[in-house]
Scaffold this active site. Structure first.
Site, PDB file in Angstrom:
ATOM      1  N   HIS A 158       0.845  -1.207   0.000  1.00  0.00           N
ATOM      2  CA  HIS A 158       0.000   0.000   0.000  1.00  0.00           C
ATOM      3  C   HIS A 158       0.879   1.256   0.000  1.00  0.00           C
ATOM      4  O   HIS A 158       0.373   2.368   0.147  1.00  0.00           O
ATOM      5  CB  HIS A 158      -0.905   0.039   1.232  1.00  0.00           C
ATOM      6  CG  HIS A 158      -1.947  -1.036   1.276  1.00  0.00           C
ATOM      7  ND1 HIS A 158      -2.701  -1.372   0.191  1.00  0.00           N
ATOM      8  CD2 HIS A 158      -2.372  -1.827   2.295  1.00  0.00           C
ATOM      9  CE1 HIS A 158      -3.550  -2.339   0.533  1.00  0.00           C
ATOM     10  NE2 HIS A 158      -3.359  -2.626   1.797  1.00  0.00           N
ATOM     11  N   TYR A 242     -11.132  -0.756  -9.913  1.00  0.00           N
ATOM     12  CA  TYR A 242     -11.946  -1.818  -9.304  1.00  0.00           C
ATOM     13  C   TYR A 242     -13.266  -1.947 -10.053  1.00  0.00           C
ATOM     14  O   TYR A 242     -13.734  -3.046 -10.344  1.00  0.00           O
ATOM     15  CB  TYR A 242     -12.185  -1.458  -7.828  1.00  0.00           C
ATOM     16  CG  TYR A 242     -13.073  -2.427  -7.077  1.00  0.00           C
ATOM     17  CD1 TYR A 242     -12.508  -3.432  -6.294  1.00  0.00           C
ATOM     18  CD2 TYR A 242     -14.460  -2.334  -7.131  1.00  0.00           C
ATOM     19  CE1 TYR A 242     -13.318  -4.328  -5.594  1.00  0.00           C
ATOM     20  CE2 TYR A 242     -15.268  -3.220  -6.445  1.00  0.00           C
ATOM     21  CZ  TYR A 242     -14.699  -4.210  -5.676  1.00  0.00           C
ATOM     22  OH  TYR A 242     -15.504  -5.085  -4.998  1.00  0.00           O
ATOM     23  N   SER A 277     -13.714 -15.105  -8.396  1.00  0.00           N
ATOM     24  CA  SER A 277     -14.939 -14.340  -8.139  1.00  0.00           C
ATOM     25  C   SER A 277     -15.063 -14.099  -6.629  1.00  0.00           C
ATOM     26  O   SER A 277     -14.468 -14.836  -5.817  1.00  0.00           O
ATOM     27  CB  SER A 277     -16.161 -15.106  -8.636  1.00  0.00           C
ATOM     28  OG  SER A 277     -16.312 -16.279  -7.864  1.00  0.00           O
TER      29      SER A 277
HETATM   30  P1  A3P Z   1     -15.902  -4.256   0.302  1.00  0.00           P
HETATM   31  O1  A3P Z   1     -15.516  -3.985   1.713  1.00  0.00           O
HETATM   32  O2  A3P Z   1     -16.548  -3.090  -0.380  1.00  0.00           O
HETATM   33  O3  A3P Z   1     -16.709  -5.511   0.160  1.00  0.00           O
HETATM   34  P2  A3P Z   1      -8.466  -4.856  -0.323  1.00  0.00           P
HETATM   35  O4  A3P Z   1      -8.159  -6.251  -0.740  1.00  0.00           O
HETATM   36  O5  A3P Z   1      -7.697  -3.820  -1.046  1.00  0.00           O
HETATM   37  O6  A3P Z   1      -8.415  -4.741   1.161  1.00  0.00           O
HETATM   38  O7  A3P Z   1      -9.962  -4.560  -0.774  1.00  0.00           O
HETATM   39  C1  A3P Z   1     -11.032  -5.175  -0.109  1.00  0.00           C
HETATM   40  C2  A3P Z   1     -12.289  -4.937  -0.897  1.00  0.00           C
HETATM   41  O8  A3P Z   1     -12.264  -5.744  -2.094  1.00  0.00           O
HETATM   42  C3  A3P Z   1     -13.518  -5.391  -0.106  1.00  0.00           C
HETATM   43  O9  A3P Z   1     -14.570  -4.519  -0.533  1.00  0.00           O
HETATM   44  C4  A3P Z   1     -13.676  -6.814  -0.605  1.00  0.00           C
HETATM   45  O10 A3P Z   1     -14.962  -7.356  -0.395  1.00  0.00           O
HETATM   46  C5  A3P Z   1     -13.389  -6.604  -2.080  1.00  0.00           C
HETATM   47  N1  A3P Z   1     -13.071  -7.863  -2.772  1.00  0.00           N
HETATM   48  C6  A3P Z   1     -12.224  -8.841  -2.375  1.00  0.00           C
HETATM   49  N2  A3P Z   1     -12.220  -9.851  -3.268  1.00  0.00           N
HETATM   50  C7  A3P Z   1     -13.080  -9.505  -4.245  1.00  0.00           C
HETATM   51  C8  A3P Z   1     -13.526 -10.156  -5.444  1.00  0.00           C
HETATM   52  N3  A3P Z   1     -13.063 -11.343  -5.805  1.00  0.00           N
HETATM   53  N4  A3P Z   1     -14.431  -9.496  -6.209  1.00  0.00           N
HETATM   54  C9  A3P Z   1     -14.902  -8.279  -5.862  1.00  0.00           C
HETATM   55  N5  A3P Z   1     -14.518  -7.627  -4.729  1.00  0.00           N
HETATM   56  C10 A3P Z   1     -13.620  -8.235  -3.934  1.00  0.00           C
END
Ligand code: A3P
Length: 350
Positions: A158, A242, A277
């Site tokens: 990050h 995203y 997914s």
């Molecule tokens: P939400 O909290 O909106 O559901 P990071 O990995 O950068 O921490 O981001 C986390 C976010 O990505 C979360 O969002 C999570 O649910 C979402 N996320 C993780 N895997 C995913 C996937 N396969 N498809 C869509 N969103 C995903």
């Protein structure tokens, strides 16, 4: 304290630190802010900053770079699978993503144990003892183990480009993922409540204010994005939103395939699309977490049970169910100001 990156690190003090520590119970050991940039980190970041800045990246590495909650884990899994498991038959895929794809600065979130500490809850210490005999955990457990990961490495960070090695893009491919900041703030709020390392107990409204004031951990969302956006034409930098990954996954996987040079067939890409997914990743993660001691140590389990874990909703636009009209307006003003002053052409901000 002066860092090799040229930044000056300053410990937060007085009422500002008191407010942070009251709202984020996990920040009792303080916070540091880096200038220029106003990047915000845990105090342990100072110990690893130079090692992170001089880390030796290879041409076979891929770095997944994001501000928190922009879809890091999803992209990590997609990239790792495209490169290491295109036919979905690699048994290593069952390991936790953290074991397959190091989160390079994550040492800053954990207490630093001595090598012979038998009471440490650091989940990587045992492995570190085996893999890095003679090395000092104080120089970074994940950081030093990352140097020994088998190629090809998929590395998560990050950190903004300015805190990474200045030659990073000369040697290494970087995938930068951005997300609508309104969804980011909702997702990061949940994350900060779930994780004991932050343990946010303040109001959601204050959390939004911290975000637009650039006072959340990692610091300014827009500056982070800008540093990468300025390099978007660089052949070693690939930008993903995203929202595009969610809305047009196959197209985005094809673009990634070209960028990474993986040469996968459409059938392989479709298999990976399903395998990565939200539903399938969430199901695999739940199984892994159930068996993990570290899960109980690091998470507020009651919140996870009631409101879900880090695989929360996985949607674009969930902010519409969460933000009040006043919060939307505040974020829109902040976004417009930043878009115009940074000269960004960012389609998912508003
Ligand atoms: P939400 O909290 O909106 O559901 P990071 O990995 O950068 O921490 O981001 C986390 C976010 O990505 C979360 O969002 C999570 O649910 C979402 N996320 C993780 N895997 C995913 C996937 N396969 N498809 C869509 N969103 C995903």
């Amino acid at each position: 304290m002066k860092l090799k990156s040229g930044h000056e690190s300053v410990h937060l003090q007085g009422p500002e630190m008191e407010k942070q520590a009251k709202d984020f119970r996990g920040y009792e050991k303080g916070l540091v802010r880096l200038h220029p940039g106003r990047w915000l980190f845990t105090p342990n970041f100072e110990k690893f900053a130079d090692g992170l800045y001089t880390f030796k990246y290879k041409s076979s590495d891929v770095v997944i770079m994001t501000w928190p909650k922009c879809g890091t884990t999803w992209t990590q899994e997609v990239v790792w699978t495209m490169r290491n498991n295109p036919d979905l038959n690699n048994s290593d895929a069952l390991l936790d993503i953290r074991q397959r794809s190091p989160f390079i600065e994550s040492d800053m979130f954990k207490p630093i144990p001595a090598m012979d500490d038998t009471t440490s809850k650091n989940p990587y210490l045992e492995n570190f003892r085996k893999r890095c005999p003679g090395k000092d955990p104080a120089d970074g457990i994940v950081l030093q183990m990352a140097a020994l990961y088998p190629d090809p490495r998929t590395i998560k960070t990050h950190l903004p480009l300015s805190l990474m090695p200045p030659t990073l893009l000369d040697t290494t491919k970087v995938v930068y993922v951005a997300r609508n900041p309104k969804d980011v703030v909702v997702s990061f709020h949940h994350h900060s409540r779930v994780m004991k390392e932050s343990d946010y107990v303040g109001h959601f409204d204050d959390f939004v204010q911290y975000f637009v004031d650039d006072d959340l951990l990692y610091g300014p969302y827009w500056l982070h994005l800008k540093e990468a956006w300025e390099k978007r034409e660089h052949p070693n930098l690939h930008f993903i939103f995203y929202e595009d990954l969610k809305g047009n996954t196959l197209e985005e996987l094809k673009k990634l395939d070209t960028f990474l040079g993986t040469n996968l067939t459409e059938a392989q890409l479709k298999g990976i699309l399903k395998y990565t997914s939200f539903e399938e990743m969430k199901a695999r993660d739940e199984k892994i977490q159930k068996e993990s001691e570290w899960f109980k140590v690091s998470r507020n389990v009651d919140i996870v049970e009631k409101e879900g874990g880090l695989f929360r909703k996985g949607q674009a636009g969930d902010w519409k169910n969460k933000l009040t009209p006043e919060q939307v307006e505040k974020m829109d003003i902040w976004t417009r100001n930043n878009l115009s002053s940074l000269g960004l052409d960012f389609k998912y901000g508003l």
